[in-house]
Structure formats: structure tokens, C-alpha cells
Design a protein around this motif. Structure first.
Motif, short mmCIF file in Angstrom:
data_model
loop_
_atom_site.label_atom_id
_atom_site.label_comp_id
_atom_site.label_asym_id
_atom_site.label_seq_id
_atom_site.Cartn_x
_atom_site.Cartn_y
_atom_site.Cartn_z
N LYS A 1 63.65 41.09 78.56
CA LYS A 1 64.40 41.56 79.65
C LYS A 1 65.73 42.46 79.57
CE LYS A 1 63.42 37.34 82.59
NZ LYS A 1 64.18 36.11 83.10
N THR B 1 70.40 43.45 76.93
CA THR B 1 69.01 42.94 76.89
C THR B 1 69.39 41.41 76.39
OG1 THR B 1 69.01 42.92 74.38
CG2 THR B 1 68.57 44.85 75.45
N SER B 2 68.06 40.74 76.90
CA SER B 2 67.93 39.33 76.56
C SER B 2 68.27 38.88 75.23
CB SER B 2 66.53 38.84 77.10
OG SER B 2 65.69 39.55 76.37
N ASP C 1 70.77 39.87 73.39
CA ASP C 1 72.00 40.08 73.52
C ASP C 1 72.63 41.31 72.76
OD1 ASP C 1 73.02 37.75 74.66
OD2 ASP C 1 72.78 36.72 72.95
#
Length: 208
Positions: free
Chosen positions: A60, A82-83, A85
Motif C-alpha cells: 500500500k 508506503t506500508s 514505512d
């Protein structure tokens, strides 16, 4: 015998298709987060391809761009996270600063690696391994040219946080591109008084 071999071939083919489906499904679900962002994230400020060059693939990704106006002052914020980090972000704001002192200040930010600089006329950029700074002459609305203690300018501070897709000179180049895209967008959105068309991009950084 031929029937038996035919059945084995069919099963093998089905197995390959299932494997390919699983691979493509994994890629679609777990690595395409950045691809699902708008073509120009942060309210149209930056190019998604620039962001994708900087950040690793992730399940994500989220983005936000906000222009805050207060009388004759403004600030534009942009981030993509982003997912995993990883983050690329920046802020653009007006400042009273002559280009020489501005350059000297941002070239001495305590980094071990020497900064790299590029310019296009009176537009300047200073870039470190994970930070980039851009300077564009700009008189904000409500200000009078020449009334600043130094010079009216639009400045951008951009950086990456966490893991990045590229490193070294490639990352520096991405940071300069990202910061300058923010500068061009904010220059227009904030109605800088100078009647000029900014170049599409700054000169490429010299090879390492």
C-alpha cells in the motif's frame, strides 16, 4: 501410454498456470501500492514515476499534498508513504534569502559526504545523500519586490526516510527532481509575482 503422457502434460500445464497466477497475484497484491497512486500525487505536484524511482515496492501507499495560505504567506506540504514505512516528502515555503547565503547554509548541514550542486540561471539546488534543497526567486502575493531584507524566494526542503529503491547519485537525482517538481507546482499555485516560465527540470547531476 500416450493417454497417460497426455494427462501428465495437461496437469503440468495447469500447474504452471496456477503458479503464474499465484506469482502475478502476489505482485498485484503486495508490490503495486505505488502504482495505484494518482499519476501526479500531492494534488498534482509531483510525478508518480519519480516517487516510484525513490521508494521500494509495497502493498500500500498513501499520499497527500496541502497548500496552506495565510494572508501573504503560504506553505505547501507533500508526502508519499508506503506500508513498508518508506517516505519521500517535502515542504515549499517563501523565505527572505539571497542565493549565496542560502547555498552556504544548506551546503553545511553536517553531512559527511560533500553536497552536489546544480543550477539553471538563478534557480539553484543543493543535494545531500538523503536531502535536497531548491531555491527559486519568488515574490509572494502581497509583497513588494525589493522590500525583503535580502531577496524574496521560494525554497523547498525534501528528503527520504527509511528504505529506498536507489542509492548514491541515483537517489540524489530523484531527490532533486522531486524537490524541483514541488517548487514548480508551488510557484504557480502560490501565484509568485515574477512573470516567468520555469524550466521543466534542472540540469542532470554530474556522474559520480
Amino acid at each position: 501410454m500416450q493417454t497417460f503422457l497426455g494427462k501428465k502434460a495437461v496437469r503440468a500445464g495447469i500447474g504452471c498456470l496456477l503458479l503464474l497466477g499465484a506469482v502475478f497475484g502476489y505482485l498485484e497484491i503486495f508490490t503495486k501500492g505505488i502504482d495505484r497512486l494518482p499519476a501526479r500525487p500531492c494534488d498534482g505536484a509531483v510525478d508518480r514515476a519519480t516517487v516510484a524511482h525513490a521508494l521500494p515496492a509495497a502493498r500500500k501507499a498513501e499520499e497527500k499534498g496541502t497548500l496552506n495560505r495565510q494572508a501573504d504567506d503560504f506553505t505547501f506540504f507533500c508526502y508519499v508513504r508506503t506500508s513498508g514505512d518508506s517516505v519521500i516528502s517535502g515542504e515549499a515555503e517563501p523565505r527572505d534569502a539571497d542565493p549565496g547565503p542560502w547555498r552556504d547554509y544548506y551546503a553545511k548541514q553536517g553531512y559527511v559526504v560533500d553536497p552536489v550542486e546544480v543550477s539553471s540561471g538563478d534557480i539553484r539546488a543543493v543535494v545531500h545523500p538523503d536531502h535536497a534543497y531548491v531555491y527559486v526567486p519568488c515574490t509572494p502575493p502581497g509583497k513588494k519586490p525589493g522590500e525583503a531584507r535580502e531577496s524574496h524566494a521560494l525554497t523547498v526542503d525534501a528528503r527520504t526516510i527509511g528504505e529506498t529503491r536507489v542509492h548514491g547519485t541515483e537517489l540524489r537525482q530523484v531527490l532533486v527532481d522531486f524537490a524541483y517538481q514541488l517548487a514548480r507546482h508551488t510557484y504557480k499555485a502560490a501565484d509568485c509575482q515574477e512573470a516567468r516560465t520555469l524550466p521543466e527540470e534542472l540540469p542532470r547531476l554530474p556522474a559520480a
